[in-house]
Design an enzyme around this catalytic site. Sequence first.
Site, PDB file in Angstrom:
ATOM      1  N   ASP A  45       0.825  -1.200   0.000  1.00 40.92           N
ATOM      2  CA  ASP A  45       0.000   0.000   0.000  1.00 40.92           C
ATOM      3  C   ASP A  45       0.863   1.255   0.000  1.00 40.92           C
ATOM      4  O   ASP A  45       0.453   2.290  -0.532  1.00 40.92           O
ATOM      5  CB  ASP A  45      -0.939  -0.003   1.208  1.00 40.92           C
ATOM      6  CG  ASP A  45      -2.156   0.886   0.993  1.00 40.92           C
ATOM      7  OD1 ASP A  45      -2.764   0.793  -0.094  1.00 40.92           O
ATOM      8  OD2 ASP A  45      -2.496   1.667   1.891  1.00 40.92           O
ATOM      9  N   CYS A 136     -11.088   3.810  -3.962  1.00 42.30           N
ATOM     10  CA  CYS A 136     -10.036   3.868  -2.955  1.00 42.30           C
ATOM     11  C   CYS A 136     -10.265   5.024  -1.988  1.00 42.30           C
ATOM     12  O   CYS A 136     -10.384   4.834  -0.783  1.00 42.30           O
ATOM     13  CB  CYS A 136      -8.667   4.003  -3.624  1.00 42.30           C
ATOM     14  SG  CYS A 136      -7.312   4.139  -2.442  1.00 42.30           S
ATOM     15  N   TYR A 140     -12.166   3.774   1.383  1.00 43.02           N
ATOM     16  CA  TYR A 140     -11.414   3.604   2.630  1.00 43.02           C
ATOM     17  C   TYR A 140     -12.081   4.373   3.766  1.00 43.02           C
ATOM     18  O   TYR A 140     -12.064   3.929   4.914  1.00 43.02           O
ATOM     19  CB  TYR A 140      -9.975   4.073   2.441  1.00 43.02           C
ATOM     20  CG  TYR A 140      -9.008   2.968   2.058  1.00 43.02           C
ATOM     21  CD1 TYR A 140      -9.334   2.050   1.062  1.00 43.02           C
ATOM     22  CD2 TYR A 140      -7.774   2.849   2.677  1.00 43.02           C
ATOM     23  CE1 TYR A 140      -8.454   1.045   0.707  1.00 43.02           C
ATOM     24  CE2 TYR A 140      -6.888   1.841   2.331  1.00 43.02           C
ATOM     25  CZ  TYR A 140      -7.222   0.937   1.343  1.00 43.02           C
ATOM     26  OH  TYR A 140      -6.350  -0.069   0.996  1.00 43.02           O
ATOM     27  N   TYR A 168      -8.376   5.995   9.235  1.00 40.28           N
ATOM     28  CA  TYR A 168      -9.378   6.122   8.181  1.00 40.28           C
ATOM     29  C   TYR A 168     -10.777   6.432   8.711  1.00 40.28           C
ATOM     30  O   TYR A 168     -11.629   6.921   7.961  1.00 40.28           O
ATOM     31  CB  TYR A 168      -9.365   4.878   7.291  1.00 40.28           C
ATOM     32  CG  TYR A 168      -8.091   4.814   6.481  1.00 40.28           C
ATOM     33  CD1 TYR A 168      -7.885   5.685   5.415  1.00 40.28           C
ATOM     34  CD2 TYR A 168      -7.061   3.950   6.813  1.00 40.28           C
ATOM     35  CE1 TYR A 168      -6.702   5.675   4.693  1.00 40.28           C
ATOM     36  CE2 TYR A 168      -5.872   3.929   6.100  1.00 40.28           C
ATOM     37  CZ  TYR A 168      -5.693   4.797   5.042  1.00 40.28           C
ATOM     38  OH  TYR A 168      -4.514   4.796   4.333  1.00 40.28           O
ATOM     39  N   GLU A 211      -9.329  -3.430  -6.344  1.00 39.80           N
ATOM     40  CA  GLU A 211      -9.201  -3.252  -4.897  1.00 39.80           C
ATOM     41  C   GLU A 211      -9.337  -4.603  -4.181  1.00 39.80           C
ATOM     42  O   GLU A 211      -8.568  -4.909  -3.258  1.00 39.80           O
ATOM     43  CB  GLU A 211     -10.271  -2.289  -4.377  1.00 39.80           C
ATOM     44  CG  GLU A 211      -9.962  -0.821  -4.566  1.00 39.80           C
ATOM     45  CD  GLU A 211      -8.991  -0.285  -3.532  1.00 39.80           C
ATOM     46  OE1 GLU A 211      -8.394  -1.095  -2.783  1.00 39.80           O
ATOM     47  OE2 GLU A 211      -8.814   0.933  -3.461  1.00 39.80           O
TER      48      GLU A 211
END
Length: 223
Positions: A45, A136, A140, A168, A211
Site C-alpha cells: 500500500d 479507494c 477507505y 481512516y 481493490e
Amino acid sequence: MSAVFERLKGAASADWSRYVEHDFVRRMGDGTLPDAAFRRYLVQDYLFLIQFARANALAAYKSRTLADMRRAQGALSAILDVELDLHVRLSARWGLSAMDLERAREEPATTAYTRFVLDCGASGDLLDLHVALAPCVIGYGEIGARLAAALTPDALAAHPYRDWIGEYAGAPYQGVAEAARLHLEDLAARSLTERRFGALGEMFAQACRLEADFWQMGLETQA
C-alpha cells in the site's frame, strides 16, 4: 438525479461488496487478520500510494480551473504528508524504514491497479480519473468508519489494527473522503451524461475488482 457516487456503487453493487466486505477487511475488523498479511499489505500500500500521488499530480495537470488544481494539491498533500507517514509509523514495528518500503518490489496486484488508474487519467478527462480513484479514496473512508463503529472505545484501544482503523475513521480522513465525494459530484454536474454513465460505471467496477484483488494479495501471504 441521485448522487453520482451512490449511482456508481449501485451499478457495481456486487463488485463494491466484494471489495468493502472482503475477508481481509472482515478479519482486520475483528482482529484475526494474520500479522504477516497486514505487513505485506502495508508495504504494497505504501508503493500503491506513491503511484496514487502521481495520479493526483496528473489531476492537477488535467484541471481546467484553479479550484480543481487546489483540490488536486490537497489530495496530493494528504497522501505525501499523512498517509505515507502512517505507513512508515506502522511499518516500524517490523524494523522497516521508509527506504525499505520504497525499495520493495511491487506485487502484480499493485501494478495492475495503479497503472489502471493512471491510464484512466492519461487517456480520459478529470471525471474519468476521479471515478477511477473514488473506490479507494471514498471507499477507505467508508470501511474505516464501519470498522470503528463496530468497536467500543475500549476494544478499539486494544485492537491490533487500531492505528489503521483510527486513521481512516478519524475526522481528517473522513474530511478527505467527503471532499472527494463532493468534487466527484461537481465534475459530474459539468460533464456527465446518461450516455457516458455506462462507461464510467464499468471503470468504477473495474477499480473495485482491483481493490478486492489487492486485499486478496495480502491474504495469500505465507505466514
